[in-house]
Design a protein around this motif. Structure first.
Motif, PDB file in Angstrom:
ATOM      1  N   THR A 148       0.816  -1.243  -0.065  1.00 49.76           N
ATOM      2  CA  THR A 148       0.062   0.123   0.019  1.00 49.76           C
ATOM      3  C   THR A 148       0.977   1.168   0.032  1.00 49.76           C
ATOM      4  OG1 THR A 148      -0.110  -0.230   2.482  1.00 49.76           O
ATOM      5  CG2 THR A 148      -1.933  -1.158   1.144  1.00 49.76           C
ATOM      6  N   GLY A 149       2.236   1.229   0.006  1.00 55.09           N
ATOM      7  CA  GLY A 149       2.934   2.241  -0.026  1.00 55.09           C
ATOM      8  C   GLY A 149       3.245   2.531   1.425  1.00 55.09           C
ATOM      9  N   ARG A 150       4.348   3.492   1.670  1.00 56.28           N
ATOM     10  CA  ARG A 150       4.837   3.866   3.025  1.00 56.28           C
ATOM     11  C   ARG A 150       3.805   4.466   3.862  1.00 56.28           C
ATOM     12  NH1 ARG A 150       7.217   8.746   4.455  1.00 56.28           N
ATOM     13  NH2 ARG A 150       7.129   9.754   2.664  1.00 56.28           N
ATOM     14  N   GLN A 151       3.086   5.164   3.323  1.00 58.53           N
ATOM     15  CA  GLN A 151       2.103   5.987   4.057  1.00 58.53           C
ATOM     16  C   GLN A 151       0.874   5.114   4.450  1.00 58.53           C
ATOM     17  OE1 GLN A 151       1.730  10.511   2.811  1.00 58.53           O
ATOM     18  NE2 GLN A 151       2.241   9.233   0.745  1.00 58.53           N
ATOM     19  N   GLY A 152       0.754   3.921   3.613  1.00 51.18           N
ATOM     20  CA  GLY A 152      -0.438   3.009   4.072  1.00 51.18           C
ATOM     21  C   GLY A 152      -0.215   2.045   5.035  1.00 51.18           C
ATOM     22  N   ILE A 153       1.205   2.126   5.561  1.00 51.32           N
ATOM     23  CA  ILE A 153       1.498   1.039   6.500  1.00 51.32           C
ATOM     24  C   ILE A 153       0.808   1.173   7.937  1.00 51.32           C
ATOM     25  CG2 ILE A 153       3.475   0.010   7.498  1.00 51.32           C
ATOM     26  CD1 ILE A 153       5.302   0.184   5.050  1.00 51.32           C
ATOM     27  N   ALA A 154       0.702   2.712   8.241  1.00 51.79           N
ATOM     28  CA  ALA A 154       0.427   2.729   9.884  1.00 51.79           C
ATOM     29  C   ALA A 154      -0.982   2.284  10.060  1.00 51.79           C
ATOM     30  CB  ALA A 154       0.216   4.295  10.082  1.00 51.79           C
ATOM     31  N   ARG A 167       6.553  -3.808   1.340  1.00 48.80           N
ATOM     32  CA  ARG A 167       7.342  -2.947   0.381  1.00 48.80           C
ATOM     33  C   ARG A 167       7.022  -1.724  -0.042  1.00 48.80           C
ATOM     34  NH1 ARG A 167       7.267  -6.517  -4.832  1.00 48.80           N
ATOM     35  NH2 ARG A 167       5.434  -5.626  -5.409  1.00 48.80           N
ATOM     36  N   SER A 168       8.104  -1.083   0.066  1.00 45.89           N
ATOM     37  CA  SER A 168       7.940   0.471  -0.298  1.00 45.89           C
ATOM     38  C   SER A 168       9.266   1.134  -0.917  1.00 45.89           C
ATOM     39  CB  SER A 168       7.489   1.301   1.063  1.00 45.89           C
ATOM     40  OG  SER A 168       8.516   1.236   2.196  1.00 45.89           O
ATOM     41  N   VAL A 169       8.912   2.257  -1.388  1.00 47.38           N
ATOM     42  CA  VAL A 169      10.142   2.924  -1.854  1.00 47.38           C
ATOM     43  C   VAL A 169      11.000   3.616  -0.773  1.00 47.38           C
ATOM     44  CG1 VAL A 169      11.195   4.882  -3.567  1.00 47.38           C
ATOM     45  CG2 VAL A 169       8.950   3.591  -4.063  1.00 47.38           C
ATOM     46  N   GLU A 170      10.373   4.293   0.226  1.00 44.27           N
ATOM     47  CA  GLU A 170      11.125   4.913   1.217  1.00 44.27           C
ATOM     48  C   GLU A 170      10.708   4.352   2.682  1.00 44.27           C
ATOM     49  OE1 GLU A 170      13.181   7.485   1.063  1.00 44.27           O
ATOM     50  OE2 GLU A 170      13.086   7.640  -1.256  1.00 44.27           O
ATOM     51  N   PRO A 171      11.565   4.179   3.470  1.00 39.07           N
ATOM     52  CA  PRO A 171      11.093   3.642   4.818  1.00 39.07           C
ATOM     53  C   PRO A 171      10.041   3.991   5.477  1.00 39.07           C
ATOM     54  CG  PRO A 171      13.385   4.393   4.901  1.00 39.07           C
ATOM     55  CD  PRO A 171      13.022   4.725   3.620  1.00 39.07           C
ATOM     56  N   LEU A 184      12.513  -2.470   0.885  1.00 37.07           N
ATOM     57  CA  LEU A 184      12.821  -1.359   0.268  1.00 37.07           C
ATOM     58  C   LEU A 184      12.944  -1.523  -1.370  1.00 37.07           C
ATOM     59  CD1 LEU A 184      14.921   0.895   2.619  1.00 37.07           C
ATOM     60  CD2 LEU A 184      12.315   0.876   2.124  1.00 37.07           C
ATOM     61  N   ASP A 185      12.201  -1.133  -2.181  1.00 37.95           N
ATOM     62  CA  ASP A 185      12.212  -1.534  -3.489  1.00 37.95           C
ATOM     63  C   ASP A 185      11.530  -0.857  -4.395  1.00 37.95           C
ATOM     64  OD1 ASP A 185      13.170  -2.860  -5.766  1.00 37.95           O
ATOM     65  OD2 ASP A 185      12.510  -4.751  -5.134  1.00 37.95           O
ATOM     66  N   ARG A 186      11.504  -0.450  -5.542  1.00 38.37           N
ATOM     67  CA  ARG A 186      10.864   0.189  -6.377  1.00 38.37           C
ATOM     68  C   ARG A 186      10.798  -0.648  -7.623  1.00 38.37           C
ATOM     69  NH1 ARG A 186      12.074   6.355  -7.017  1.00 38.37           N
ATOM     70  NH2 ARG A 186      14.052   5.843  -7.271  1.00 38.37           N
ATOM     71  N   GLY A 187       9.553  -0.518  -8.384  1.00 41.94           N
ATOM     72  CA  GLY A 187       9.211  -1.394  -9.500  1.00 41.94           C
ATOM     73  C   GLY A 187       9.823  -0.755 -10.578  1.00 41.94           C
ATOM     74  N   PRO A 188       9.465  -1.368 -12.050  1.00 43.14           N
ATOM     75  CA  PRO A 188       8.627  -2.580 -12.352  1.00 43.14           C
ATOM     76  C   PRO A 188       9.032  -3.724 -11.579  1.00 43.14           C
ATOM     77  CG  PRO A 188      10.025  -1.929 -14.216  1.00 43.14           C
ATOM     78  CD  PRO A 188      10.412  -0.773 -12.931  1.00 43.14           C
ATOM     79  N   PHE A 189       8.069  -4.697 -11.290  1.00 43.83           N
ATOM     80  CA  PHE A 189       8.330  -6.024 -10.889  1.00 43.83           C
ATOM     81  C   PHE A 189       7.683  -6.995 -11.878  1.00 43.83           C
ATOM     82  CE2 PHE A 189       7.367  -3.053  -7.312  1.00 43.83           C
ATOM     83  CZ  PHE A 189       8.654  -3.290  -6.432  1.00 43.83           C
TER      84      PHE A 189
END
Ligand code: NAP
Length: 267
Positions: A148-154, A167-171, A184-189
């Motif tokens: 869901t991206g970094r901001q969705g984890i909370a 999985r997110s681009v930034e911690p 920490l990873d960024r697509g494409p997958f």
């Protein structure tokens, strides 16, 4: 590197692309093509990632300072066309773009990739919010792949019965789930890579926003028979025209330019 270096004598208008997406970059690249009637192209990024993928043409980074700041920017840069190519879940900037377009009379186009469509073999649960997804989880499985991206984890911080691979681009920053591994990873997958990841980490549920676009993780989940919790996207702003492809956005810009644009409206 900017392909349009000298914009002073070009007949086309100025396009501001609110980006941060593959669509925004694709539109900027298409407009930077020398065979396209010339536009000055500025892409705007929020500045959330430390090493963003930079679009072709001019790039500015950082918030505008709300609707007033965006209106001021549109006027200062003498923008003729505003394209909201932000992520389907970036609600605030889309609302600001809508309001700024209404305040200035500038034409606004929303470029939004279509959402995903369930296929035979899929086992999807659609939910309206991240919180609703979190509430479903313990019943569906315990080893969760969170995309869901970094901001969705909370939103999953209280799901103490589950283990998460996020999985997110930034911690991510707190609050976070107690049992969490961050990738920490960024697509494409690739589908092969996603199949391997789901198998090696013994994932039993995939959680994703209905972002649309590349769907390797969904193909992998279907192949492994893993349920997917899909968070519905918010509706696009109603006042703007919405298109689903770069080609349609190019047509809208060319038509607007043929009409002479509406640059005066914003000045
Ligand atoms: P948001 O909640 O809609 O926007 C919050 C604030 O960030 C906006 O009010 C604006 O600040 C600034 N902002 C957002 N996008 C901007 C842009 N393209 N250019 C300049 N300022 C921008 O946005 P978000 O959900 O945090 O997403 C931020 C960016 O990441 C977006 O550009 C989006 O395309 C990209 N993105 C988001 C997601 C997601 O799941 N939300 C996923 C992938 C990529 P001011 O009010 O100060 O102007």
């Amino acid at each position: 590197m900017p392909l349009l270096t000298d914009i002073s004598d070009l007949p086309g208008g100025t396009v501001l692309i609110l980006g941060g997406t593959a669509e925004g970059r694709a539109l900027a690249a298409a407009l930077a093509d020398p065979i396209v009637p010339a536009f000055r192209v500025i892409s705007s990024l929020a500045g959330r990632t430390r090493e963003p993928l930079l679009p072709a043409g001019e790039v500015r980074i950082g918030g505008f300072g709300g609707v007033d700041g965006l209106v001021g920017y549109l006027r200062a840069e003498r923008v003729d066309f505003l394209v909201d190519a932000t992520h389907p879940f970036a609600e605030q900037i889309s609302a600001n773009a809508s309001a700024a377009s209404a305040a200035t009379g500038l034409p606004l186009l929303v470029l939004r990739r279509p959402g995903w469509i369930e296929q035979s073999g899929d086992d999807w649960r659609r939910v309206p919010t991240l919180e609703a997804a979190a509430a479903l989880l313990p019943r569906l499985g315990r080893r969760i792949f969170l995309t869901t991206g970094r901001q969705g984890i909370a939103a999953f911080a209280d799901a103490t019965e589950c283990w998460f691979l996020a999985r997110s681009v930034e911690p991510p920053t707190p609050p976070m789930p107690r049992h969490l591994e961050v990738l920490l990873d960024r697509g494409p997958f690739t589908v092969d890579g996603e199949l391997r990841l789901l198998r090696d980490r013994r994932i039993d549920v995939l959680v994703s926003k209905d972002s649309g676009g590349a769907d390797a993780k969904l193909v992998a989940a279907r192949t492994h028979g893993i349920p997917v919790v899909l968070i519905d996207r918010p509706p696009p702003p109603t006042v703007a025209m919405t298109v689903g492809s770069v080609e349609a956005a190019m047509t809208w810009l060319r038509d607007g330019r043929a009409r002479g644009g509406t640059a005066e409206a914003a000045r």
